[in-house]
Design a protein around this motif. Structure first.
Motif, short mmCIF file in Angstrom:
data_model
loop_
_atom_site.label_atom_id
_atom_site.label_comp_id
_atom_site.label_asym_id
_atom_site.label_seq_id
_atom_site.Cartn_x
_atom_site.Cartn_y
_atom_site.Cartn_z
N GLN A 184 39.21 26.45 7.34
CA GLN A 184 38.10 27.13 7.99
C GLN A 184 38.01 28.56 7.45
O GLN A 184 38.39 29.52 8.12
N HIS B 149 33.28 31.73 6.51
CA HIS B 149 31.87 31.29 6.57
C HIS B 149 31.71 29.89 7.16
O HIS B 149 30.59 29.42 7.33
N PHE B 150 32.80 29.19 7.49
CA PHE B 150 32.72 27.86 8.11
C PHE B 150 32.70 28.02 9.63
O PHE B 150 33.63 28.59 10.19
N PRO B 151 31.70 27.48 10.31
CA PRO B 151 31.68 27.57 11.77
C PRO B 151 32.81 26.80 12.45
O PRO B 151 33.23 27.17 13.55
N TYR C 231 31.62 19.03 6.09
CA TYR C 231 30.33 19.54 5.62
C TYR C 231 30.02 18.84 4.31
O TYR C 231 30.76 18.98 3.34
N GLN D 23 26.55 23.46 13.78
CA GLN D 23 26.18 24.51 12.83
C GLN D 23 26.80 24.23 11.47
O GLN D 23 27.88 23.65 11.38
N SER D 24 26.12 24.69 10.43
CA SER D 24 26.64 24.59 9.07
C SER D 24 26.38 25.91 8.37
O SER D 24 25.43 26.62 8.69
N TYR D 25 27.21 26.23 7.42
CA TYR D 25 27.02 27.46 6.65
C TYR D 25 25.99 27.26 5.54
O TYR D 25 25.50 28.22 4.96
N ASP D 26 25.65 26.01 5.24
CA ASP D 26 24.74 25.69 4.14
C ASP D 26 23.66 24.75 4.66
O ASP D 26 23.97 23.65 5.12
#
Length: 176
Positions: free
Chosen positions: A82, A85-87, A128, A152-155
């Motif tokens: 994690q 930037h990874f939720p 992800y 949620q995703s960072y991308d």
């Protein structure tokens, strides 16, 4: 916190990374096989990323492990991580060329997932996955992970697949 474990399955050894792994990872990231990932721009950036996977074991109690066949071939990586930037805590995998289609990624990912739930006692994991990465989507489905459209995703190109303890298989005792 804890040293990186060694996890053995029927055909694999999930082991801490070694300096000799760097060249194989560099070759992977220079190939089309990494097109759905954030690839390092230089060997120095690769080294920094791999050292983060190694050091995470000491700081957080999770990180990356090399996937090695029982005959000593480096087949890829399996990781619980994690970065900032990874939720959420992610279960991720890399299969090197020549090691796909034989069930190695499934075997390694299942063992690492079971380790996370049984030993680390994490309540959930996500993967992800780029929406175009059909092979990784199929692996997540095969593992019993469920698409979580609310996560949620960072991308924005990524789908989020959720792994829960009740979606896992027979557990670590099956790998002992």
């Amino acid at each position: 916190m804890t040293a990186a474990p060694i996890i053995e399955t029927d055909r694999l050894i999930l082991r801490p990374h070694e300096a000799g792994d760097l060249d194989k990872f560099w070759n992977f990231f220079q190939s089309d096989r990494s097109k759905y990932m954030d690839a390092p721009d230089s060997r120095s950036q690769l080294w920094t990323g791999l050292m983060a996977e190694v050091g995470s074991w000491e700081v957080y109690g999770w990180g990356g492990l090399a996937i090695e066949t029982k005959d000593g071939e480096l087949a890829g990586q399996i990781c619980i991580s994690q970065p900032p930037h990874f939720p959420e805590l992610e279960l991720g995998w890399i299969a090197f060329e020549g090691f796909e289609g034989a069930g190695f990624a499934f075997e390694a990912a299942s063992a690492m997932r079971d380790f996370a739930f049984e030993i680390l006692e994490v309540p959930t994991l996500v993967s992800y996955i780029d929406q175009k990465n059909r092979r990784s989507i199929a692996l997540a489905d095969r593992m019993g992970a469920v698409l979580d459209p609310d996560a949620q995703s960072y991308d924005p190109a990524d789908l989020v697949y959720r792994h829960t303890p009740d979606s896992s298989g027979p557990g670590l005792e099956a790998y002992a």
